[in-house]
Scaffold this active site. Sequence first.
Site, PDB file in Angstrom:
ATOM      1  N   SER A 598       0.846  -1.199   0.000  1.00 51.57           N
ATOM      2  CA  SER A 598       0.000   0.000   0.000  1.00 51.57           C
ATOM      3  C   SER A 598       0.877   1.243   0.000  1.00 51.57           C
ATOM      4  O   SER A 598       2.009   1.214   0.510  1.00 51.57           O
ATOM      5  CB  SER A 598      -0.879   0.018   1.260  1.00 51.57           C
ATOM      6  OG  SER A 598      -1.502   1.279   1.393  1.00 51.57           O
ATOM      7  N   TYR A 611      -2.086  -0.825  10.292  1.00 53.06           N
ATOM      8  CA  TYR A 611      -2.143  -1.070   8.846  1.00 53.06           C
ATOM      9  C   TYR A 611      -0.880  -0.547   8.170  1.00 53.06           C
ATOM     10  O   TYR A 611      -0.227  -1.259   7.401  1.00 53.06           O
ATOM     11  CB  TYR A 611      -3.381  -0.378   8.269  1.00 53.06           C
ATOM     12  CG  TYR A 611      -3.570  -0.593   6.794  1.00 53.06           C
ATOM     13  CD1 TYR A 611      -4.090  -1.786   6.306  1.00 53.06           C
ATOM     14  CD2 TYR A 611      -3.231   0.405   5.871  1.00 53.06           C
ATOM     15  CE1 TYR A 611      -4.268  -1.990   4.941  1.00 53.06           C
ATOM     16  CE2 TYR A 611      -3.402   0.205   4.501  1.00 53.06           C
ATOM     17  CZ  TYR A 611      -3.924  -0.990   4.041  1.00 53.06           C
ATOM     18  OH  TYR A 611      -4.097  -1.188   2.702  1.00 53.06           O
TER      19      TYR A 611
END
Length: 730
Positions: A598, A611
């Site tokens: 990501s 995350y």
Amino acid sequence: MAMKIQEFEHVNYLWDDNVADQLDAVERLRYRSNILGADQRITNTGGGNTSSKIKMTDPLSGAEVDVLWVKGSGGDLRTSTRANFASLYMDKFLSLKNIYDKSDVRGVKTEIEDAMVDMYRHTTYGLNPAASSIDTPLHGLIAYRHVDHMHPISAIAIAASKDQEGLTQEVFGGEVGWVPWQRPGFDLGLVMRNTLKANPYLKGLIMGQHGLINWADDDKACYELTLALVERAAHYIEQHDKGEKTFSGQKYKSLDETTRNEILIKLLPVLRGKVSQSNRFIGTVHMTESVLQFVNSVDAPRLAEIGTSCPDHFLRTKIKPLYVDWNPQTESVGSLLEKLEAGLVKYRSDYASYYEACKHPNSPAMRDPNPTVILIPGLGLIAWGKNKSESRVTAEFYSLAIEVMRASEAISEYQGLPRQEAFDIEYWLLEEAKLKRMPPEKEFARNIVVVIGAGSGIGKATAHRVAKEGAHVVCADLSESTSQETADELVKIYGVGIGVAGTDISGCGPAIGLGVDITKRESIKSMLEKVVLAYGGVDNIIVTAGIFVSPDKNGYMPDEKWALTYAINVTGPYLVADEAKVIWQAQGLKTSLVITTSANGAVAKQGSVAYDTSKAAANHMVRELAIELSPLVRVNGLAPATVVEGSNMFPRDRVVSSLTKYNIAFDESETTESLRDKLAVFYAQRTLTKSPITLADQAEVAYLLSSSKFSKTTGQIISVDGGLHEAFLR
Ligand SMILES: [Zn+2]
């Protein structure tokens, strides 16, 4: 020869007047073809052809003309549609004989014979684009309205026996004649026509080493005659069946299913690697009782060496299979692998000798010398083809050849086609021209691509993207039902193929759906084992599965959610790589792994520490794995940002909380998709390219990184984030 329907024991009588009588003459031919092709005892997948001579109106003159409708080149009777039939003006077709007769040198395998195939196009009725096959004269030169040419097991068994002519007489009592083996073409059509002229009472012919042809002036009568002849031959064979003494009895016993699968899981990737040195192959395992009875038998090595007979069979099975004499009761898997290696070396050298001994000055170059059929006692048959359907057809053809050998050895002695004749079919210049006309293979043809996370979002889009490139796609997801949905969508688009063989999961189409929990090593292992049993190995893996857990408004996240974030985003892809490594190393073929990370892995911000750090770890893991798995596997990362379209990472409550956070106006009554669009537009404005980032954008890069277009790139993270300067890697 007329038989009542209930008298058929060895074929399925499928003709239904209620269906046929609703159809026009061409559709009746299509119908007859479909029901003949539906019974493998009557003909093999893709094998045989049918025809009807139909009175039609000539579009130019308005006159009534005779048109030969005949199954065209390629195609398959069972699945044929009207589009698979060529149509030729009968008078123009028959006039071609004048051209043939004018040639000084004519007959089987002459230049003029091959040249006739191109001439058929000049006789086309109704601008029909379907190409005529080499078997067209077998239909056009027989003076009956309807002709069926089939490859029935029972008829080939007679045709492949030492005493084929005498057996034809004995079985059919003179109603069916016999012509010796001859490569199909114009000359064989003339031979048949002359045989029929000299013996006008004949209803059909056994074609030496090849099959059956028969005719009638009524289409239903032609269908029933085909069934009656196949039935009669099958009945005769049944009377002579050797029972337990078939193939001189059993030498080995079959392994139980668990042991068999354990061995196959170890064996298949190794084998795939070895046969795929020039071209990758997709495998099919086929282990019916009948196949097992053959591979376990005393005669298997002798009969396997003789090879298949029907030319239609051996174009896929090759001139002979590789039989490995391994004792499943006393010998180890290690010794099986050694014997396979030695067997492959010998097979390739035999193939090269066959090529050298039979080649002509103008023969095409030698093709892949690896076997397409491998026979192993205790286990069964493993077939290889350029795609799943082809490998299933190959498995089917050898299993049909086994039935032919069983029958032939029961009534006489089995004979293969002479090597030179086999070569002249395999390396026929017309066959070569057909291969050359085929469109180039797609990027992921012959590849098995596993997409983990394929049930939704980027994974689903990626599954569709790689399927478009010809991949066999394993759609895996935590949710087995959504992965199955994606697989079903792909099978619906690309079709299941014409092959019908394959045991259990190996009888699959170009896509399968499997459940997997990437936080559990056992679950990953078991998923990959199913892939091996389904397709024979594993090529590219793309992991898109991930999780984003929002902390509460005070920034609190429970410890177990933190752990889950790492288990799915970091440990999961690692376990996938670690388990796949075993298969990749056994295969020894170059491949790739793409892990979805990501943009958050590079951008520090508030509220998503679990995350973001998990994605940073995944980024570095890409680099570590690239080193660890080199030179066999390229490992790259795909770093998306803010793809909200159709993403289950953006459930409604996350979208609503983001919209609130950024002061974007919305109405609670709006659909989730509409709220996602609003957020996507907002996010787009923060990027350099100012356009919303779509699933298709991500799928494209996941595909490209896996493809040969990036064959020199490994250990890299490619951002697909619309251009976020904060995420630029330094
Ligand atoms: Zn044929």
